[in-house]
Design a protein around this motif. Structure first.
Motif, PDB file in Angstrom:
ATOM      1  N   GLY A 206       0.809  -1.298  -0.013  1.00 57.59           N
ATOM      2  CA  GLY A 206      -0.023  -0.068   0.109  1.00 57.59           C
ATOM      3  C   GLY A 206       1.115   1.342  -0.139  1.00 57.59           C
ATOM      4  N   ALA A 207       0.023   2.232  -0.163  1.00 58.41           N
ATOM      5  CA  ALA A 207       0.897   3.621  -0.372  1.00 58.41           C
ATOM      6  C   ALA A 207       1.769   3.799   0.968  1.00 58.41           C
ATOM      7  N   GLY A 208       1.318   3.638   2.166  1.00 60.27           N
ATOM      8  CA  GLY A 208       1.753   3.652   3.472  1.00 60.27           C
ATOM      9  C   GLY A 208       2.753   2.807   3.650  1.00 60.27           C
ATOM     10  N   GLY A 209       3.081   1.677   2.777  1.00 66.69           N
ATOM     11  CA  GLY A 209       3.964   0.631   3.132  1.00 66.69           C
ATOM     12  C   GLY A 209       3.505  -0.492   3.628  1.00 66.69           C
ATOM     13  N   ALA A 210       2.468  -0.790   4.038  1.00 64.97           N
ATOM     14  CA  ALA A 210       1.930  -2.084   4.717  1.00 64.97           C
ATOM     15  C   ALA A 210       1.382  -2.900   3.598  1.00 64.97           C
ATOM     16  N   LEU A 211       1.372  -4.203   3.899  1.00 62.37           N
ATOM     17  CA  LEU A 211       1.012  -5.288   2.931  1.00 62.37           C
ATOM     18  C   LEU A 211      -0.512  -5.521   3.119  1.00 62.37           C
ATOM     19  N   ALA A 212      -1.012  -6.071   1.938  1.00 63.39           N
ATOM     20  CA  ALA A 212      -2.423  -6.328   1.700  1.00 63.39           C
ATOM     21  C   ALA A 212      -2.568  -7.317   0.762  1.00 63.39           C
ATOM     22  N   ASN A 213      -3.737  -8.070   0.893  1.00 63.26           N
ATOM     23  CA  ASN A 213      -3.974  -9.203  -0.087  1.00 63.26           C
ATOM     24  C   ASN A 213      -2.981 -10.199  -0.448  1.00 63.26           C
ATOM     25  N   ALA A 214      -2.333 -10.590   0.804  1.00 59.94           N
ATOM     26  CA  ALA A 214      -1.430 -11.702   0.876  1.00 59.94           C
ATOM     27  C   ALA A 214      -1.987 -13.037   0.431  1.00 59.94           C
ATOM     28  N   ARG A 215      -1.256 -13.529  -0.843  1.00 58.08           N
ATOM     29  CA  ARG A 215      -1.738 -14.751  -1.251  1.00 58.08           C
ATOM     30  C   ARG A 215      -0.857 -15.800  -1.567  1.00 58.08           C
ATOM     31  N   LEU A 216      -1.044 -17.161  -1.430  1.00 62.40           N
ATOM     32  CA  LEU A 216      -0.005 -18.115  -1.752  1.00 62.40           C
ATOM     33  C   LEU A 216      -0.022 -18.284  -3.195  1.00 62.40           C
ATOM     34  N   VAL A 217       1.405 -18.304  -3.809  1.00 54.99           N
ATOM     35  CA  VAL A 217       1.452 -18.471  -5.281  1.00 54.99           C
ATOM     36  C   VAL A 217       1.830 -19.650  -5.634  1.00 54.99           C
TER      37      VAL A 217
END
Length: 646
Positions: A206-217
């Motif tokens: 995200g713009a603030g540097g936090a992670l979102a929508n983590a998914r296993l690839v």
């Protein structure tokens, strides 16, 4: 026409040799962590003469500059094995100092400035997040007591740290997409090791540097993923062994497809951070190295067609491959070439050597060139090894005599022996020893099935393959069956001890910080390897009986062969008590035994005087055991239980 042979006949194992232990130590300059930053090349080099510290060097144009003079020691301590201690971006250098575990910034004209505060944190494997003025790294916290906590964290240029990913036991290879919008990383959990099963994750930033929508690839309990990398156009690539071989894959956002299906290894076990076996020349051109039958090749791979085109080079071991446009930097070695740092220009074909691990080589007539051999072993398998015949320009075997054989069992045990020229091996062959460097079942470089041959069989398969190798050479008449010795370090020390305890083939052995007590190893081991025995032996409680059966310390009465032990007193991987309990047992049993401890040394010896001392002591030990007089002055070693007339 008769050509006279000017060589002198002498007993094998005691030939006078120009390759002294001091020469081996002087040539012990490990090279690692290659980085290509524009036209500049950076690398780390070990300094055995400076207490084994590691320093940072840079080649810019024709000039080589040391950027970290003593006492700075560029090493990471995450997972104890470290690696990933260096990042260079646009001329700014980020490095770790081993003494305080702090991260420093090196900028032109400013010297080293600490970026992180003194703490119980360790760091490794950085990537620069330019947009957010921070680094992303693996962090290992030893603050809470008990087992360390591993995370992916962000380290701001103001020194503030933010955890980005947590909850798994281990993390590696955080990699930011070129536009900074996505972060990929690898994680895994106990009891797996990273070459058993890892997971590749992808998250939005995200713009603030936090992670979102983590998914296993990709990945899972039985699929080992390594080296995720982004192409210049922002497409995620990685290496997976889902086919039984570590091959390259490209993730299109929905699924992963193989780029070049081949019975070859485009990846390697994650023992340390920052390794690299491929990089991007362009969006669809990958320069890679892969291993076939234990030997490395260099090639260019078209990700569109899957075509693999070999790139001419003199090396048979290649690692730390870095690509910057048409320039490829790498560490390479071969049977007649010690490990060296080289650059290849793909446009011109030009080849430049920037640094060598050994600056002065002995004459070619004193160097043994190995043969790659395979031989039958237990379970109708084939084992692989490199065989080095004895070689000396001035001496040959006495008529009717055969050389003693030294079998080397490598550490890991999930590792591999290479055929790169090593003075530590030539030290023995130039004195008339034959050497067999074994890639026993469980070694990497030969596919997943070969690697998994050691599952539940540590202390059995590896030992069988070393024993079979010695018998194979003796049956061929190449070595003296009455002068067979075995040596190994760490996991290879267990192989050595088991071979001497449970088989009547070898006449003596040397253990370098070797494992003797599997249960004790569980109790003493650091986090990274604390569950390794569940794979190598069995999970508890099933392992309890196997520990009893396979730990040499429990069968000291069966060990009748002389042994010498070498142990660093600062070893956190295999602590000194592992050697001490075995030495005490052999002393009590009346078996000839020597024990040498080294202050300030850990898991692997880095100091020049340690290298000299251990090599000379091991040679002295074998010559005393075989009743051979040394042609060179060697410091006496105290050998308990050795008869006076031996």
């Amino acid at each position: 026409m008769t050509i006279s042979n000017s060589k002198q006949a002498a007993i094998c194992g005691a030939w006078p040799s120009p390759i002294s232990a001091a020469l081996v130590a002087a040539g012990a300059s490990p090279l690692s962590q290659v980085v290509q930053d524009g036209a500049d090349t950076y690398w780390l080099a070990g300094r055995a003469s400076e207490g084994g510290r590691t320093t940072l060097l840079r080649q810019r144009g024709a000039d080589v500059t040391e950027l970290t003079p003593a006492p700075f020691n560029v090493r990471s301590r995450v997972h104890e094995y470290g690696g990933g201690a260096l990042l260079v971006a646009d001329g700014t250098v980020y490095i770790l100092n081993f003494a305080d575990n702090r991260l420093y910034v090196l900028a032109e004209g400013y010297g080293a400035v600490a970026l992180t505060a003194e703490s119980a944190h360790r760091y490794a494997d950085f990537v620069l997040d330019r947009q957010r003025q921070r680094l992303v790294a693996v962090r290992e916290s030893h603050a809470a007591g008990g087992e360390p906590v591993n995370t992916v964290c962000a380290i701001g240029f103001d020194g503030r740290e933010t955890v980005l990913a947590e909850g798994s036991d281990f993390y590696a290879a955080p990699r930011l997409s070129p536009d900074g919008s996505q972060l990929a990383w690898i994680s895994w959990n106990h009891p797996r090791m990273p070459w058993q099963g890892t997971e590749l994750w992808l998250a939005d930033v995200g713009a603030g540097g936090a992670l979102a929508n983590a998914r296993l690839v990709a990945g899972g309990a039985d699929e080992a993923i390594c080296q995720p990398e982004w192409s210049p156009g922002g497409v995620l690539h990685f290496v997976s062994d889902r086919s039984g071989w570590w091959n390259l894959y490209r993730f299109d956002g929905t699924a992963a497809r193989p780029l070049c299906e081949r019975a070859a290894e485009f990846g390697a076990p994650h023992w340390s951070f920052g390794g690299s076996m491929y990089g991007f020349r362009s969006e669809h051109e990958i320069v890679c190295t892969y291993i076939e039958n234990g030997v490395s090749r260099l090639a260019q791979l078209s990700s569109g067609s899957g075509k693999l085109q070999l790139i001419a080079n003199p090396y048979e071991e290649i690692r730390e491959l870095r690509v910057a446009g048409s320039v490829v930097a790498m560490l390479g070695g071969a049977p007649t070439i010690p490990l060296e740092l080289a650059r290849i220009d793909l446009y011109t074909g030009g080849h430049e050597v920037l640094a060598r691990s050994i600056t002065e080589l002995p004459d070619a007539g004193d160097l043994s060139v190995p043969d790659s051999i395979s031989y039958p072993t237990s379970g109708n398998r084939l084992a692989h090894a490199f065989y080095y015949p004895p070689r000396n320009a001035r001496f040959e075997a006495s008529p009717g005599s055969k050389p003693p054989l030294m079998v080397i069992s490598h550490g890991g045990p999930t590792s591999m022996a290479s055929n790169t020229l090593k003075l530590a091996t030539q030290f023995w062959t130039s004195r008339g020893f034959a050497v067999l460097d074994v890639n026993y079942g469980g070694s990497s470089g030969f596919g997943r099935d070969y690697r998994d041959a050691l599952k539940g069989q540590w202390g059995v398969i590896d030992v069988d393959d070393c024993v079979a190798g010695a018998r194979h050479l003796a049956a061929r008449g190449l070595v003296d069956a009455e002068r067979l010795v075995i040596r190994g370090g760490s996991a290879g020390g267990l192989t050595t001890l088991c071979a001497l305890t449970f088989h009547d083939v070898f006449k003596a052995g040397a253990s370098y910080y070797g494992v003797s007590d599997l249960k004790g190893l569980d109790l003493d081991s650091h986090k990274f390897e604390s569950h390794y025995n569940e794979y190598l032996i069995a999970p508890q409680p099933e392992a309890e009986m196997l520990y009893m059966l396979r730990s040499p310390i429990n069968h000291a009465a069966q060990l009748k062969r002389p042994m010498i032990f070498f142990q660093g007193l600062d070893d956190k991987v295999v602590p000194p008590q592992q050697s001490e309990v075995m030495v005490d047992a052999l002393r009590a049993a009346g078996v000839p035994v020597a024990y040498i401890t080294l202050e300030g040394e850990g898991h692997g010896f880095r100091k020049a005087d340690s290298i000299v001392r251990t090599l000379e002591a091991e040679l002295y030990f074998y010559l005393r055991i075989f009743g051979v007089t040394s042609p060179e002055p060697l410091a006496a070693v105290a050998i308990d239980n050795l008869p006076e007339d031996a």
